[in-house]
Each structure stands twice: as C-alpha cells, then as structure tokens.
Design a protein around this motif. Sequence first.
Motif, mmCIF file in Angstrom:
data_model
loop_
_atom_site.group_PDB
_atom_site.id
_atom_site.type_symbol
_atom_site.label_atom_id
_atom_site.label_comp_id
_atom_site.label_asym_id
_atom_site.label_seq_id
_atom_site.Cartn_x
_atom_site.Cartn_y
_atom_site.Cartn_z
ATOM 1 N N GLN A 6 0.615 -1.026 -0.003
ATOM 2 C CA GLN A 6 0.062 -0.004 -0.012
ATOM 3 C C GLN A 6 0.811 1.143 0.039
ATOM 4 N N ASP A 7 1.770 1.456 0.810
ATOM 5 C CA ASP A 7 2.606 2.702 0.881
ATOM 6 C C ASP A 7 3.497 3.044 -0.354
ATOM 7 N N ASP A 8 4.048 2.044 -1.012
ATOM 8 C CA ASP A 8 4.904 2.593 -2.221
ATOM 9 C C ASP A 8 4.504 1.711 -3.331
ATOM 10 N N GLY A 9 3.636 0.786 -3.539
ATOM 11 C CA GLY A 9 3.357 0.084 -4.750
ATOM 12 C C GLY A 9 4.269 -1.014 -4.789
ATOM 13 N N ALA A 10 5.167 -1.313 -4.164
ATOM 14 C CA ALA A 10 5.985 -2.466 -4.608
ATOM 15 C C ALA A 10 5.267 -3.801 -4.761
ATOM 16 N N LEU A 11 5.756 -4.613 -5.950
ATOM 17 C CA LEU A 11 4.918 -5.594 -6.310
ATOM 18 C C LEU A 11 5.195 -6.734 -5.387
ATOM 19 N N TYR A 12 4.048 -7.354 -4.925
ATOM 20 C CA TYR A 12 4.408 -8.646 -4.074
ATOM 21 C C TYR A 12 4.071 -9.863 -4.767
ATOM 22 N N LEU A 13 2.940 -9.828 -5.690
ATOM 23 C CA LEU A 13 2.458 -11.058 -6.277
ATOM 24 C C LEU A 13 1.634 -10.828 -7.346
ATOM 25 N N THR A 14 1.769 -11.590 -8.298
ATOM 26 C CA THR A 14 0.807 -11.539 -9.691
ATOM 27 C C THR A 14 0.052 -12.785 -9.604
ATOM 28 N N VAL A 15 -1.395 -12.800 -10.126
ATOM 29 C CA VAL A 15 -1.964 -13.979 -10.197
ATOM 30 C C VAL A 15 -2.690 -14.048 -11.465
ATOM 31 N N ARG A 16 -2.641 -15.217 -12.240
ATOM 32 C CA ARG A 16 -3.237 -14.890 -13.407
ATOM 33 C C ARG A 16 -4.091 -16.248 -13.617
ATOM 34 N N VAL A 17 -5.220 -16.141 -14.569
ATOM 35 C CA VAL A 17 -5.836 -17.347 -14.947
ATOM 36 C C VAL A 17 -5.755 -17.647 -16.466
ATOM 37 N N THR A 18 -5.296 -18.745 -16.682
ATOM 38 C CA THR A 18 -4.902 -18.989 -18.507
ATOM 39 C C THR A 18 -5.630 -20.342 -18.683
ATOM 40 N N GLY A 19 -5.386 -20.667 -19.868
ATOM 41 C CA GLY A 19 -5.712 -21.994 -20.542
ATOM 42 C C GLY A 19 -4.820 -23.099 -19.843
ATOM 43 N N ILE A 20 -5.428 -24.335 -19.910
ATOM 44 C CA ILE A 20 -4.773 -25.453 -19.250
ATOM 45 C C ILE A 20 -3.614 -25.714 -19.803
ATOM 46 N N ALA A 21 -3.470 -25.351 -21.097
ATOM 47 C CA ALA A 21 -2.187 -25.697 -21.826
ATOM 48 C C ALA A 21 -0.954 -24.872 -21.896
ATOM 49 N N ASP A 22 -1.200 -23.766 -21.108
ATOM 50 C CA ASP A 22 0.011 -22.771 -21.004
ATOM 51 C C ASP A 22 0.959 -23.424 -20.138
ATOM 52 N N ARG A 23 2.267 -23.135 -20.462
ATOM 53 C CA ARG A 23 3.373 -23.632 -19.890
ATOM 54 C C ARG A 23 4.428 -22.235 -19.959
ATOM 55 N N SER A 24 3.991 -21.195 -19.615
ATOM 56 C CA SER A 24 4.793 -20.026 -19.579
ATOM 57 C C SER A 24 5.877 -20.315 -18.581
ATOM 58 N N PRO A 25 7.312 -19.928 -18.792
ATOM 59 C CA PRO A 25 8.234 -20.057 -17.638
ATOM 60 C C PRO A 25 8.235 -19.253 -16.508
ATOM 61 N N GLY A 26 8.641 -19.212 -15.467
ATOM 62 C CA GLY A 26 8.671 -18.472 -14.302
ATOM 63 C C GLY A 26 7.408 -18.356 -13.461
ATOM 64 N N TRP A 27 6.406 -19.022 -13.926
ATOM 65 C CA TRP A 27 4.957 -18.967 -12.951
ATOM 66 C C TRP A 27 5.009 -20.199 -12.374
ATOM 67 N N THR A 28 4.279 -20.242 -11.117
ATOM 68 C CA THR A 28 3.837 -21.489 -10.332
ATOM 69 C C THR A 28 2.471 -21.781 -10.382
ATOM 70 N N ARG A 29 2.498 -23.204 -11.033
ATOM 71 C CA ARG A 29 1.092 -23.567 -11.295
ATOM 72 C C ARG A 29 0.317 -24.036 -10.050
ATOM 73 N N LEU A 30 -0.673 -23.434 -9.683
ATOM 74 C CA LEU A 30 -1.443 -23.758 -8.373
ATOM 75 C C LEU A 30 -2.454 -24.682 -8.469
ATOM 76 N N GLY A 31 -3.264 -24.717 -9.487
ATOM 77 C CA GLY A 31 -4.424 -25.687 -9.748
ATOM 78 C C GLY A 31 -5.204 -25.354 -10.951
ATOM 79 N N VAL A 32 -6.051 -26.180 -11.283
ATOM 80 C CA VAL A 32 -7.090 -26.082 -12.274
ATOM 81 C C VAL A 32 -8.538 -26.254 -11.706
ATOM 82 N N VAL A 33 -9.294 -25.239 -12.136
ATOM 83 C CA VAL A 33 -10.575 -24.892 -11.766
ATOM 84 C C VAL A 33 -11.358 -24.436 -12.674
#
Length: 440
Positions: free
Chosen positions: A384-411
């Motif tokens: 909140q105070d300085d806008g520093a980025l802590y986490l990015t969450v995204r929802v993609t297609g099941i086949a996405d294999r972009s490097p650098g992302w942690t796969r959390l689950g499929v829903v």
Amino acid sequence: MLANGGGGLKGFERLAAAVCAAALLAGCAGLPGGERPAVEELLRAPRLEGEYGEIQAALDGWLGQSAQLRYPLNGDLLSPFLMSDFDGDGVQDAAVLYTAADATNICLAVLQKDGEGLWQVQDAVEGLTDTVDTVRFARLQEGGANQIIVGYTAQQADSYLAVYAYQDGRIADILAEPCDQYLIEDITGTGYEDLIVMDTDAQGAAQIKLLTSDREGGFRQAAVTGLSAARYSGCASLAAGMGAYGGQYLVLDGWTGVSGSNLASVLLRYNEQTQQMEPARQIAADALYEASLRNVPNLTSRDLDRDGVVEIPTQPEGAGLINMDQGRRMDFILWMDYTSAQPRKSFGLLDEELSFYLELPMEWYGALVLTDGPEEDTVELRRQDDGALYLTVRVTGIADRSPGWTRLGVVSNRLVQAQLGPDAQIADQLYRLSRSFYIL
C-alpha cells in the motif's frame, strides 16, 4: 454393482423387446392368462448370485413375492444391500431397501443369519417416500451397533430424514421428519456420533435439532437456538469441529441482510450439564455477527486446513477488487478461529467467480492493495505505501506452459498461476506458494 449394471440393463431391454414382439405377433388373445406369470418373470431383473442372492431369496420368501430392489440416488452407499452390525453383537447383519406390491413407499428390512448360517428376515418397516436419496451409517450411542440414516425425497422436491435403530429384533424409527440438511459429528464430546438436523418452517425460519444419546442410553432430541428469526432468514450451512483448546463446537452460517443473500455466523458449544447447545463464551453473539458478515453467498465456514477446527471467513473492510473489464470480483479473506486467543488463522485472496482461495503469508495482512494486472485475467498484489509488487496471479488456458510461473491448480478448466514479485518479503519460512491453493 452400479458399474457392472450397464451390460445387464441393455440385455434386459433386448429381452423385454423380444417378449413384446412375440406378444404382438401372437395378438392379445395369443397370450393366455396361464402364460402371463411366465412373461412377468422374464421381465424381472436377473436374480443375484452369492451372498446378495441369498439375502434377496430370503427376503422374497418372507414376503411371499419378488421384492424390487431400490438404489439410493446419491452418497457413498449406492447399493440396496446395507451390510453392517446393527445390534452391536459383533456379527455382520444385512439391511435391504426394496418395494413390494402392498407398500406405497420404499421399505427397509433387516436380516440376520440363523444357527445354520441362513439369512432370515427379522423385521421390516415402510419408509417415508418412494425415493431414497442417501443412506449413511452412524454410531449414535455406546456399543458397537450402527444406526441407519436414510434421506428421502418426494415428488414435490421435499426432503425427509429417518433414523432407524435395530434393537431386540425390531426396527425402531428414532426420528422421521422434514430435513433440508444434516450433519453427523461428535458434537457432545461423548466419543460417539450425534446428529444435527436442519429444516425450514412455513415462515422460512430455520429449525435445528440435535439428536444424541442420553445418560440412560436412549435417544433424546434438543432444539438448537442461535439463528434468531429477527436477524436470520434461514440456515445456509452447518459445520462442526474441535476448539483450539479442546471441546466440540458447532458453526451455523445463516442468511441475513436486506436481500437475504449475505452470510453471518453463529458459534455454539455443547453444555454437558444442561445437555443443550449454547453460544460460545469466547466472543459475544453480536460481535461475531458483525465480524463475520460477508456478501459472498458461497463463502461458508469450514475446516479449511483440515486440522479439525472450523474456520469462519471474514472480509476485511476495503480489501477487495471489482474488475469491471473482466466482470469478476476478488476479495481479501481472513479466516478466523474464534475459539482461540489468537483467532487469525489464514489470510488470502478469494476469486468469487472461480471459487478458489489462495493463502498468502499472514505478515502481508493489512499491507496490500489489489489492482488489475497489465494483461487480461491478471491481478497484482502491491504494498500500500509504495506500490511495490508482491505477487501476480493470472488465470490462463490449461495448456499454458509459460516459464517463471508457479502452477497452483486447475478449476473450471482454467489454469491458475502465480508469480512472486521482485519486492516480495516472506518471513514465514514454512510458507510455500505451491501449497497454498484451495478450491472452495
């Protein structure tokens, strides 16, 4: 048994078609009355083999007719044959769900083996409707006997619940009444199970009862208060669990608010002296109502981390995001254990559309703001105070294999991924992003 029923059903349909064709070729007069029983016998389902076949034969012999076996529609027990110890003598008994020509509703019979090892019907009772939804066993009193809990449905979509106990060679219906939902848990702390039954009266008010064993070894019912009609319009869910320092607690989530679509919670504990459910002493009922008031209809209390304690979800003020471009809503959620002196249990992010929860480090609570991400279907958590980025969450297609992302689950056929930002600070050494995803 259901898995093997497809081939038998098709064979039965072909047999029935052949019989009907023969009748049509011969004409109505060509089917004498003396032959009619033989045709009806052909149209019956094939007789079972093995122990189930012996049980079915014993039931048919006792009835003097061929019983039609009836299957529960839902639940873990999907067979008409219910095998368990129903009288506590350590020997397996049998119960059968069936219909007969002289009964309007589904019947339940209990069978035991005699001295020669042959199955014999001991007693039978007629149920509440012609459709069984679920069947469960419960051990509601001391001893090794299981009681049979049957959920019935009617054509008007009404639901009923019956509890049957087999005692001294007779089936006793301990409870038989309308029911919206029920819960089997050890609420009273006796070491055996209790039954919580919830129903709605004609005015829409919740009626909740506790069925438990009394001190004399019989059964008793007690009304469960907590969802006052002045504040709640109904009960959304029931959950039972342990307290942080022992004891058994019951959490009721009730519908409330002007629209009746908001939720708030009530925390109850069983008083052994009065044998009644009473409000927990750790937090006042009014304070809990205000703290647990939330506007997400499916966000019910539950044992989130499966440690035996039921956590109550709360929505911190101003900690949410409505994404107008994507038409979705996300909120920060704080799960609380109000039986503990340190009630904060879990903090994280809820996606209302996809109904998933991502647990975050507790140290981030109160320090984050939720914003849209630079790409479609992404959100960012920034300080909140300085806008520093802590986490990015995204929802993609099941086949996405972009490097650098942690796969959390499929829903809902969508892949949920997350990526820690360069400014993320995590002091909790036990926190793992890959193990923090829950589907609600």
